[in-house]
Design a protein around this motif. Structure first.
Motif, PDB file in Angstrom:
ATOM      1  N   GLN B  41       0.879   6.493  13.419  1.00 21.24           N
ATOM      2  CA  GLN B  41       1.735   5.437  12.882  1.00 21.24           C
ATOM      3  C   GLN B  41       0.947   4.617  11.873  1.00 21.24           C
ATOM      4  N   SER B  43       1.351   2.088   7.901  1.00 21.56           N
ATOM      5  CA  SER B  43       2.145   1.491   6.832  1.00 21.56           C
ATOM      6  C   SER B  43       1.424   1.688   5.510  1.00 21.56           C
ATOM      7  N   PHE B  44       2.170   1.681   4.437  1.00 22.40           N
ATOM      8  CA  PHE B  44       1.566   1.801   3.111  1.00 22.40           C
ATOM      9  C   PHE B  44       2.546   1.312   2.055  1.00 22.40           C
ATOM     10  N   ALA B  45       2.014   1.050   0.868  1.00 19.28           N
ATOM     11  CA  ALA B  45       2.851   0.744  -0.291  1.00 19.28           C
ATOM     12  C   ALA B  45       2.982   2.017  -1.112  1.00 19.28           C
ATOM     13  N   VAL B  46       4.113   2.143  -1.820  1.00 15.97           N
ATOM     14  CA  VAL B  46       4.297   3.334  -2.647  1.00 15.97           C
ATOM     15  C   VAL B  46       5.060   2.944  -3.916  1.00 15.97           C
ATOM     16  N   GLY B  47       4.697   3.592  -5.024  1.00 19.48           N
ATOM     17  CA  GLY B  47       5.333   3.292  -6.301  1.00 19.48           C
ATOM     18  C   GLY B  47       4.893   1.941  -6.835  1.00 19.48           C
ATOM     19  N   GLY B  48       5.719   1.380  -7.711  1.00 21.78           N
ATOM     20  CA  GLY B  48       5.413   0.066  -8.249  1.00 21.78           C
ATOM     21  C   GLY B  48       4.758   0.111  -9.612  1.00 21.78           C
ATOM     22  N   HIS B  81       6.540  -2.282  -5.814  1.00 21.93           N
ATOM     23  CA  HIS B  81       6.391  -1.150  -4.895  1.00 21.93           C
ATOM     24  C   HIS B  81       7.362  -1.300  -3.734  1.00 21.93           C
ATOM     25  N   LEU B  85       6.838   1.529   6.696  1.00 17.12           N
ATOM     26  CA  LEU B  85       6.298   1.560   8.060  1.00 17.12           C
ATOM     27  C   LEU B  85       6.687   2.911   8.634  1.00 17.12           C
ATOM     28  N   GLN B  87       6.271   6.107  11.775  1.00 14.27           N
ATOM     29  CA  GLN B  87       5.799   6.582  13.071  1.00 14.27           C
ATOM     30  C   GLN B  87       6.145   8.058  13.184  1.00 14.27           C
ATOM     31  N   ASP B 135      10.928  -1.281   3.070  1.00 13.51           N
ATOM     32  CA  ASP B 135      11.413  -2.487   2.395  1.00 13.51           C
ATOM     33  C   ASP B 135      11.406  -2.176   0.914  1.00 13.51           C
ATOM     34  N   LEU B 141       8.461  -7.206   3.109  1.00 19.37           N
ATOM     35  CA  LEU B 141       7.022  -6.959   2.987  1.00 19.37           C
ATOM     36  C   LEU B 141       6.627  -6.499   1.591  1.00 19.37           C
TER      37      LEU B 141
END
Lengths: 372, 372
Positions: B41, B43-48, B81, B85, B87, B135, B141
Motif C-alpha cells: 500500500q 501513495s504517490f503524485a502523478v502527472g502535473g 498533479h 492512494l 492498496q 484526488d 491532497l
C-alpha cells in the motif's frame, strides 16, 4: 497419542508444505514484502464547526447548481474539522499512534516516501500500532473552511528546499538522506498542499483534541509546525499519553513568568508562549521525545533556512530543561549525536527512515508505550 | 503414524483452540470483520506541471519564511498533479480498479460511508481488486495548483443535499438509503472539499491519463462530474479496459455530426460535446456500465435538483444508444429497475452499498474483468 482430525496423511503433507512456505518467507522475506493484516480501516471527519446563514432555503428557487446564484439563505456549511485515515492491524498494540503533519503538508508526510519506500504509516502498522493519519482543518482532505481565503499559487519550492534542509538554493547538502533521483524531488514538492482557509492553531487544536476524545488514549506524533500545537493539545486533552515530536519549530509553551527571551536569528526571531503553570504541569505528566535532524548549525550562519532551526533547537533545549525541572520526562535527540547523519527536516521519510523508526521504537519500548 | 513436531499435547491443545476460534469466526464473522491482507500500500503524485518564475533564487536574501517577502525569482511550483492512494491485496486480481470522485468531493467518496460502514475501497479490496483512489488536480491532497483561486466559504450544504438527492430542502426523501442518525449527515457534509485552483477538466484528464500510463491496464470507476471526464480519459489512454460510471452528469461525448440537441430542464440545460468519430470509436472497444439511483423523475418536475438528473439520464440513454449503434457495449442501469430503491447520488456509500457492489461484481464477472 490420541489420533485426531489433524493427523491424516493429507493434513501432515499440508503442514509440511505450510512449514516449508513459512521457512521460505523467513529466508526470502523482509519487513517490507510481508503482507500487512488489517483488522479494520477507514476514514472520518472529527470536530469542526457549522456556519449558518440566516433565512430559509428555497429549493425551488435556489436548488440548481448555478454559480451566478449567490443565495446562501438558510444554508449551512460544515467546516473546520480534521479528516482522519486510520488502520488497525490484527493483534494490535493497546495505544494507537496519531500522526499530525507540519506546515504546508498533509497526511502524505507519513505515507510513501518521495523515493517510493514505506513511510511511518506502514512501518508502525507493521510494528503493531493502530495508525491514525490526520489532515488538520483547512488542509488537504479537510478542505472545507468556515472562513474564506485566497490561494496565490506563488512559486516557492526553493524556499522549502532550503527550510526543509535538503540543501541550499538548488544544491543538496553533500550528506543528505534524500534520493538524487529527480523523481524523488518531484514527488516531494507535490506533497506540498496549501491552506484552504486562514491558518488558525486554535481551530487545529480543537479538532485534534476532538479526535482524542473520540478514540481515547494514544500517542501523538507531531512534525514541525504541529509540534507546538501538540503541546497545547496535550494540555487540552488528557488522552494524549505521550508525544513524539519531529523537528518542532515554534509555539513552545512555558509557565507564565518563566518564558525565555526571544531568540533572534538571521531572517527572523523565535518567541515562546506563556501558559498558566497549572496547564504547563500537564506536560510534565507524560513522556515526550523530540528529534532533530542534521545540518543544523550550533553557531549563527548566514543561511536563514538553517538559522531558524538553530533557533528552534536552542528553544527546544530550554523547553526540555524547563519541563524536566518541573518533574517532566522530556528527551531531546539530535540525530547526528546518535550516529544518524544527513537527516533533513523530514526524518520520517528520509532514506534512513527505518533507522529513524527503530530509534523511536526503542524509546516507545523504554517508556512502556508499545504494550500489547 | 509418524510422530512429528506438531503432535505434542500443547500443540494439540493449541490446534483445538485455533479450530474453536476459527469456528467462532465462521459463525460470528461477516465480510466486514475478517482481516484484509495487504500485499502493498502507499501513495504517490502523478502527472502535473511545473511553473517556473524567471530569475535566480537567492537563498540568503529570500530563504527565510516571511509572508511579507513576495519574491518568487527563480523559483518553481509543482502543481496540477493527481494524488493517488493505493492498496494491493494479497493474491490480487489482474486488473486494478481506479476510483475517481465527483464535483466538490475527494477520495473520501470511496472510503468509510457517512454512517461508518465500509465503502467501495475496502469492499473491492476484499473482492481481490487492487484499489487506487485519486484526488484529482486542485482538490484534496492534490492541493497545489499552478493557477490561483479564491475559496468563498459560502454556505451551500442544502444545495448539495438536494442535488445529491438525499431529499428536498432539509427533508429526506421517505425511502432514501441514508441514515437518519444526524452524525451521518454531519460526516457527509464534511466530505465536501473545495477546488484549490480553477476547475479545468483538461488538467484532470491529463493527470488521470498519466496515472494509467504509470499503472497499466485497469478499470476506471467514475462518479458524477468525473463521468464525462472518464469518457475523454479513455479516449486519451488505451489502458482503460472498462468504465463503471455512477451517475454521470455532464460532458457526454458524441461523434461530430451526431451530437444531440441540448436538453432543457428546470434550472438549466444539458449540452453534449462533439469529438472526431475516430476518437469516439475508442469508447466502443471497452465494456461500460452506467448506474443511476432513485428519485429521478421521468417527466419534468419543479425541483431543479431532480431535474438535472432527469436530463442526465435522458442524455445517458442517447449516449448508450449511440455508442452501441457504433458497435459498443454500454449497459445503463437505473437501480430501481433492478429492485434497489431509494439510492441517492452516492450509491457507493448508501445504506445498501453492499448490494450496489454486488451488482457491480456481477457485471465485472460477466465481462471477464475480475480475472485472477
Amino acid at each position: 497419542m490420541k489420533k485426531n482430525r489433524y493427523n491424516t496423511p493429507v493434513q501432515q503433507k499440508k503442514r509440511a508444505i505450510a512449514f516449508g512456505a513459512l521457512l521460505l518467507c523467513v529466508f526470502l522475506g523482509n519487513a517490507q514484502t510481508q503482507p500487512i493484516s488489517i483488522h479494520e480501516q477507514g476514514s472520518f471527519a472529527v470536530g469542526g464547526k457549522v456556519k449558518t446563514s440566516p433565512g430559509s432555503f428555497d429549493p425551488i428557487a435556489h436548488g440548481a447548481f448555478n454559480p451566478a446564484d449567490q443565495s446562501t439563505e438558510g444554508q449551512t456549511l460544515h467546516g473546520d474539522h480534521a479528516t482522519v485515515l486510520y488502520q488497525i492491524p490484527v493483534n494490535a498494540n493497546e495505544l494507537p499512534m496519531v500522526f499530525w503533519h507540519g506546515y504546508g503538508q498533509s497526511m502524505r508526510t507519513w505515507q510513501t516516501t518521495p523515493d517510493g519506500r514505506e513511510g511511518f504509516q506502514s512501518i508502525f502498522l507493521r510494528r503493531g500500532f493502530p495508525v491514525y493519519l490526520l489532515d488538520q482543518p483547512r488542509r488537504g482532505l479537510s478542505g472545507r473552511s468556515t472562513e474564506p481565503t485566497t490561494i496565490n499559487a506563488s512559486t516557492d519550492d526553493q524556499l522549502w528546499f532550503g527550510i526543509f534542509r535538503l540543501g541550499m538554493g538548488t544544491e543538496f547538502y553533500p550528506d543528505v538522506q534524500f534520493s538524487k533521483d529527480p523523481e524523488a524531488l518531484n514527488q516531494y514538492f507535490r506533497q506540498i498542499t496549501p491552506d484552504t482557509g486562514p491558518l488558525d492553531i486554535n481551530v487545529n487544536i480543537d479538532a485534534v483534541s476532538a479526535l482524542f476524545d473520540k478514540i481515547g488514549e494514544g500517542i501523538l506524533v507531531t512534525h514541525s509546525h504541529s509540534g507546538g500545537q501538540g503541546w497545547m493539545t496535550a494540555i487540552k486533552t488528557p488522552n494524549i499519553k505521550a508525544i513524539v515530536s519531529y523537528e518542532p519549530g515554534s509555539n513552545f509553551v512555558f509557565p507564565e513568568g518563566e518564558v525565555p527571551e526571544t531568540i533572534p536569528y538571521m531572517g527572523g526571531a523565535l518567541s515562546a508562549r506563556g501558559v498558566p503553570l497549572r496547564d504547563f504541569k500537564k506536560l510534565t505528566e507524560i513522556p515526550i521525545v523530540i528529534y532533530y535532524g542534521d545540518n543544523i548549525p550550533n553557531e549563527p550562519v548566514e543561511n536563514p533556512a538553517q538559522e531558524q532551526w538553530r533557533a528552534a533547537v536552542t528553544m527546544a533545549k530550554l523547553w526540555r530543561d524547563t519541563v524536566n525541572k518541573h518533574g517532566g520526562d522530556v528527551t531531546l535527540v539530535q540525530l547526528p549525536d546518535v550516529g544518524l547523519k544527513g537527516n533533513t527536516h523530514f526524518p520520517m521519510s528520509d532514506l534512513n527512515n527505518q533507522e529513524v523508526a527503530e530509534l523511536l521504537s526503542g524509546w516507545l519500548k523504554e517508556k512502556g508505550l508499545d504494550k500489547h
